[in-house]
Design a protein around this motif. Structure first.
Motif, PDB file in Angstrom:
ATOM      1  N   PHE A  69       0.813  -1.218   0.000  1.00 29.37           N
ATOM      2  CA  PHE A  69       0.000   0.000   0.000  1.00 29.37           C
ATOM      3  C   PHE A  69       0.850   1.273   0.000  1.00 29.37           C
ATOM      4  O   PHE A  69       0.489   2.261  -0.634  1.00 29.37           O
ATOM      5  CB  PHE A  69      -0.920   0.014   1.225  1.00 29.37           C
ATOM      6  N   LEU A  70       1.967   1.256   0.726  1.00 27.05           N
ATOM      7  CA  LEU A  70       2.757   2.474   0.919  1.00 27.05           C
ATOM      8  C   LEU A  70       3.976   2.560   0.016  1.00 27.05           C
ATOM      9  O   LEU A  70       4.534   3.645  -0.159  1.00 27.05           O
ATOM     10  CB  LEU A  70       3.209   2.572   2.382  1.00 27.05           C
ATOM     11  N   ARG A 143       1.727  -0.768  -7.219  1.00 28.45           N
ATOM     12  CA  ARG A 143       0.957  -0.971  -5.999  1.00 28.45           C
ATOM     13  C   ARG A 143      -0.433  -1.517  -6.275  1.00 28.45           C
ATOM     14  O   ARG A 143      -0.990  -2.251  -5.474  1.00 28.45           O
ATOM     15  CB  ARG A 143       0.859   0.343  -5.221  1.00 28.45           C
ATOM     16  N   TRP A 147      -1.261  -4.607  -3.911  1.00 28.44           N
ATOM     17  CA  TRP A 147      -2.147  -4.557  -2.743  1.00 28.44           C
ATOM     18  C   TRP A 147      -3.310  -5.530  -2.889  1.00 28.44           C
ATOM     19  O   TRP A 147      -3.767  -6.111  -1.907  1.00 28.44           O
ATOM     20  CB  TRP A 147      -2.630  -3.140  -2.450  1.00 28.44           C
ATOM     21  N   ARG A 148      -3.784  -5.733  -4.117  1.00 34.33           N
ATOM     22  CA  ARG A 148      -4.834  -6.739  -4.307  1.00 34.33           C
ATOM     23  C   ARG A 148      -4.303  -8.136  -3.997  1.00 34.33           C
ATOM     24  O   ARG A 148      -5.016  -8.983  -3.439  1.00 34.33           O
ATOM     25  CB  ARG A 148      -5.371  -6.669  -5.736  1.00 34.33           C
ATOM     26  N   VAL A 151      -3.999  -8.539  -0.125  1.00 34.90           N
ATOM     27  CA  VAL A 151      -5.329  -8.682   0.469  1.00 34.90           C
ATOM     28  C   VAL A 151      -5.852 -10.096   0.217  1.00 34.90           C
ATOM     29  O   VAL A 151      -6.430 -10.731   1.111  1.00 34.90           O
ATOM     30  CB  VAL A 151      -6.299  -7.628  -0.093  1.00 34.90           C
TER      31      VAL A 151
END
Length: 259
Positions: A69-70, A143, A147-148, A151
């Motif tokens: 995420f970051l 990202r 990120w997917r 998750v």
């Protein structure tokens, strides 16, 4: 010409694999600094192998999920180190199974423990970041895809552990293993699912072999490092029958269903 070709080839590297490799590098670098500087130089103690291995999984989990995420850099490193330190101090005081957590007072845990652990982990992060950028000078993870992916890894890990809690712990063993048990299993499952999915891929064969290997990792961890009963009971370990006949088979089926 040579550098251009190398960078062009690097651009085709999966951002999933990059996130995993960077997070594992952070985990190994940070646990080394923690062992050498924090526990070796400053505190002169050894919290035993359960601490080292479980904390490595915790570091890798926090930085893998957060990096997606970051991104990678000084500011993300500071933020994720702070998040990790808070999670770890809570785990250290109430959930950790053996070693120092049951011997340290508030001052050592929260007054000196917080800054020392923060600096140790951030020092490891900086070392990993330096090594990473020397080999990936122009590469930034995508990202959106990453990120997917993390998750998916977290949701899958939670589903697998939930299945194991019902099938293995409740039905087969008929015993509640404790909160620490589930925290440890989620940490291991999250890192494993992400690594396995990135390198082995999806599909029935990948899921089946992955489920088998995750069950083996869980069983091996429980045999040597993972006591049951905590947080509310004295720690105890499973015997051969419970480990290899019930936990291993139940873990395999749980992972196969959850994956």
């Amino acid at each position: 010409m040579h550098n251009s070709s190398r960078n062009a080839g690097a651009a085709h590297v999966s951002p999933r694999k990059d996130a995993i490799k960077f997070s594992i590098l952070v985990g190994l670098s940070a646990i080394f600094v923690d062992a050498a500087i924090a526990h070796g130089l400053l505190w002169e103690n050894d919290p035993y192998w359960t601490y080292w291995i479980t904390k490595t999984f915790l570091i890798t989990t926090v930085f893998l999920f957060g990096t997606a995420f970051l991104g990678i850099g000084i500011i993300p490193g500071l933020v994720l180190t702070a998040v990790h330190t808070l999670i770890f101090e809570i785990y250290y005081q109430w959930l950790a199974p053996v070693g120092l957590p049951r011997e340290l007072d508030f001052n050592h845990l929260w007054i000196t423990g917080v800054p020392v652990h923060f600096l140790a982990i951030f020092g490891g992060y900086l070392m990993a970041l330096w090594l990473w950028r020397r080999n990936h000078p122009a590469l930034e993870a995508e990202r959106g895809e990453t990120w997917r992916f993390v998750v998916y890894g977290l949701v899958t890990a939670v589903m697998i552990v939930a299945n194991d809690g019902i099938l293995t712990q409740l039905l087969l063993l008929q015993d509640f293993p404790g909160i620490t048990f589930f925290v440890q299993h989620i940490l291991i499952a999250f890192v494993f699912v992400c690594v396995w999915t990135a390198y082995a891929g999806a599909g029935p064969t990948g899921w089946t072999v992955g489920a088998l290997m995750l069950a083996l990792v869980w069983t091996t961890y429980a045999m040597y490092l993972g006591p049951r009963g905590l947080l509310f009971e004295e720690p105890y370990y499973s015997g051969y029958r419970d480990l290899w006949w019930l936990s291993f088979s139940g873990g395999f089926v749980s992972a196969l269903i959850g994956w």
